[in-house]
Design an enzyme around this catalytic site. Structure first.
Site, PDB file in Angstrom:
ATOM      1  CB  CYS A   1      -0.966   0.139   1.380  1.00  0.00           C
ATOM      2  SG  CYS A   1      -2.119  -1.095   0.909  1.00  0.00           S
TER       3      CYS A   1
ATOM      4  CB  CYS B   1      -0.446  10.385   6.671  1.00  0.00           C
ATOM      5  SG  CYS B   1       0.307  10.240   5.233  1.00  0.00           S
TER       6      CYS B   1
END
Lengths: 393, 280
Positions: B35, B105
């Site tokens: 990923c 994030c």
């Protein structure tokens, strides 16, 4: 802070000689080349001279040179201009590793109902020419295949491809934006019908490109307007930039040998030292058929954007095929097409050199990159896992 | 180039609490090599069940590393109940904001925390319990619903920025769109009624409240930057003040006055307050 610029496949420095010859055409010789008076006429002469220099650089006739605004325009014009000339045929052949200037045009055409064949590449980024042979049909309008890849530097066998395509009488375009100025191009001996180049990749400024169109090639203008460029591209000539590109091509021809004698040894030196000093480093792409200035390396278990920012902090300018640098979430389509292992796909860094780079600069990179990779590996959860799996800790 | 805040750069260049705790009380890991980012979080509790020590290891870009570092700083010293309330927005705010494309994030940070707390509590959160919506990045409906709710997301593109879902082949876009629509409908239904009007104040009450607010909320903050402020007069809804100390010659004093002093007074006293500077 010193700047070590090794991102020349993104753009290059304008050569001082190029800038110098351009300047008078902004303020002194600002005439329109199409004008009837002496003031425009003198500019027309200089544009002709520049066109001759570009032609000489490509081994072409001046009449085969069409100035455009950039590489992207050249690619768009070549593809759409050819398709427009053959409205009855609706099949385009290209590859999976093209620059977006070709890739996104083919996606667009796919949506418009064209049949698109995207040739695959192997792990080294090489084409299978049998796949190309099998893809050619009587319906094929155009084959467009890049000369050299911008991310890996891998060079395709364009002349061999040209033989195959032209044997079937199909038009053949190549995006040579990365090849021009780095490897010799000679249209007189070539099978290519159309070829794109971009000024700012060979030390001319941004905002100027060329589409070479072989005499006798069917082509409809992409930018419709005045009679400029023999009716093949409307719009008043971008005179200062054309003059600059003429000079840049003259210099590129002169420096072509140095790409092999000076730039290639630096690229090879950088590559060898990085492989030696940093474990779990892979080179992306065919190392034999490769541009003299480009090396793409992947560092396993770390991510490219982090590497780039730490390099940037030291004044080193490179680029990455990592997802995070582009805002997309997947690694570059080129690395994916090549099947780069997922441990390495996100950690790729491309160094692209120019004749202005020095050995000292390579040593600076070689000194600073290994600790950066080590530092990121120390933060990465996978590095320790990997070492454990290898029985190294 | 990304426009990262100084705080993001600082936490990327000097990440806090890097490492792995041996025999942790809780451990959580999200993301994967494929990923492009992953975070492993480990923590230990003290005798009062507060997070005594917390460490992270992250594979990813600068904002992933900075978000992980920020997360550890935010939750250290908190009880697990307190830590569980930390949202991805808290992480982003701590860093002075993240580019929208990088919000995933901060979501990764929150998810790792959730996984680590569940691990401590002996709960198992497995993806199998939920429907995987995005196959490219293995994102479930649960994660998408949570991101839409917590961040007030409206478009598929935003969901991609926050969760990565839909960032690959794009086949799941219709499914994501349906989830957004459903969640937003639920949010509208369940939304709290609009804020009650502030109580009407008598003049004396108003003056007192203004003085209190200045003393408690505003003057200490100005003093911290070497400035000060005196209340000169109050005429109806107009509050006349004089800036002192560094504020009196600060080029951004006009900004301070309107954006800070006035908005604070409006928040605590009355919506129609206007602040004006009296110059000596």
């Amino acid at each position: 802070m010193k700047t070590v610029y090794v991102d020349n496949n993104a753009t290059t420095k304008v050569a001082p000689e190029v800038l110098e010859v351009m300047l008078p055409y902004f303020s002194e010789y600002y005439g329109n080349p199409s004008s009837m008076h002496f003031f425009g006429g003198q500019v027309q002469k200089k544009v002709d001279e520049a066109r001759a220099k570009v032609a000489d650089f490509l081994g072409a006739e001046p009449s085969e040179i069409v100035f455009t605004s950039c590489g992207t325009e050249s690619d768009n014009a070549a593809i759409l201009g050819t398709l427009d000339s053959y409205p009855e045929k609706r099949h385009l052949i290209t590859t999976r590793v093209e620059h977006p200037a070709v890739d996104n045009v083919s996606t667009y055409l796919g949506r418009k109902g064209y049949r698109i064949t995207e040739l695959s590449v192997d792990r080294e980024g090489r084409l299978d020419l049998d796949e190309l042979r099998e893809s050619l049909t009587d319906e094929t309008t155009l084959v467009t295949i890049m000369y050299a890849n911008n991310e890996t530097g891998v060079i395709f066998p364009i002349e061999e491809i040209g033989e195959i395509v032209k044997a079937r009488g199909i038009p053949f375009h190549t995006d040579a934006v990365q090849a021009a100025g780095k490897i010799p191009l000679n249209m007189k001996k070539s099978k290519v019908d159309m070829l794109s180049i971009s000024g700012h990749k060979l030390h001319a400024p941004k905002g100027i490109g060329v589409l070479y169109i072989r005499k006798g090639t069917k082509f409809s203008p992409f930018l419709i307007g005045g009679h400029q460029e023999k009716g093949r591209r409307g719009g008043t000539e971008n005179v200062p930039y054309i003059i600059g590109l003429g000079k840049a091509c003259e210099l590129a021809k002169k420096h072509l040998d140095e790409e092999n004698t000076r730039v290639k040894p630096l690229t090879d030196y950088l590559e060898a030292k990085l492989l030696e000093k940093i474990p779990n480093t892979l080179v992306n792409g065919d190392r034999v058929h490769r541009l003299p200035n480009t090396v793409s390396v992947s560092f396993e278990y770390v991510e490219g954007e982090s590497i780039l920012l730490l390099l940037s902090d030291l004044g080193i300018c490179a680029s990455s095929g990592s997802a995070c640098t582009s805002g997309s979430l997947e690694p570059s389509h080129v690395l994916r097409a090549m099947g780069v292992p997922f441990t390495a796909a996100h950690g790729s860094i491309r160094f692209s050199l120019s004749i202005y780079n020095t050995k000292e600069e390579m040593d600076y990179i070689i000194e600073h990159l290994p600790p950066i990779i080590q530092r990121l590996r120390d933060i990465s959860p996978f590095w320790k896992d990997y070492l454990k799996s290898q029985g190294k800790i | 180039m990304w426009d990262y805040t100084e705080k993001v750069k600082d936490h990327f260049l000097n990440p806090r609490n890097v490492g792995e705790i041996e025999n942790p009380d809780g451990a959580g890991e999200v993301g994967s090599l494929a990923c492009g980012d992953a975070l492993r979080l480990t923590f230990k509790l003290d005798e009062n069940k507060r997070i005594k020590d917390v460490k992270f290891k992250t594979f990813g870009c600068a904002s992933a590393i900075a978000s992980s570092s920020a997360l550890t700083e935010i939750i250290r010293g908190k009880t697990l109940e307190e830590a569980a309330k930390v949202t991805n927005q808290d992480i982003a705010n701590y860093l002075g904001g993240l580019p929208e494309e990088k919000m995933h994030c901060s979501v990764m940070g929150r998810e790792a925390l959730e996984a680590a707390i569940a691990n401590y509590r002996g709960q198992k959160v497995t993806k199998e319990d939920f429907e995987v919506i995005c196959n490219c990045f293995g994102v479930t409906d649960r994660e998408i619903i949570k991101a839409v709710r917590e961040n007030d997301l409206k478009t598929v593109e935003q969901v991609t920025y926050y969760t990565k879902a839909g960032g690959g082949c794009g086949q799941c876009h219709p499914k994501i769109e349906a989830i957004i629509e459903k969640v937003r409908k639920e949010m509208e239904k369940g939304a709290p009624p609009p804020k009650a009007e502030k109580k009407k104040l008598t003049n004396i009450q108003k003056i007192k409240l203004i003085e209190e607010t200045l003393g408690r909320e505003i003057i200490p903050a100005l003093k911290a930057d070497g400035g000060d402020l005196d209340l000169i007069d109050i005429e109806g809804n107009k509050v006349l003040v004089a800036l002192r100390g560094k504020c009196s010659f600060c080029p951004s004093s006009e900004f301070t006055l309107k954006q800070y002093v006035e908005s604070k007074l409006r928040e605590f006293v009355s919506d129609d307050i206007e602040v004006e500077e009296v110059r000596p």
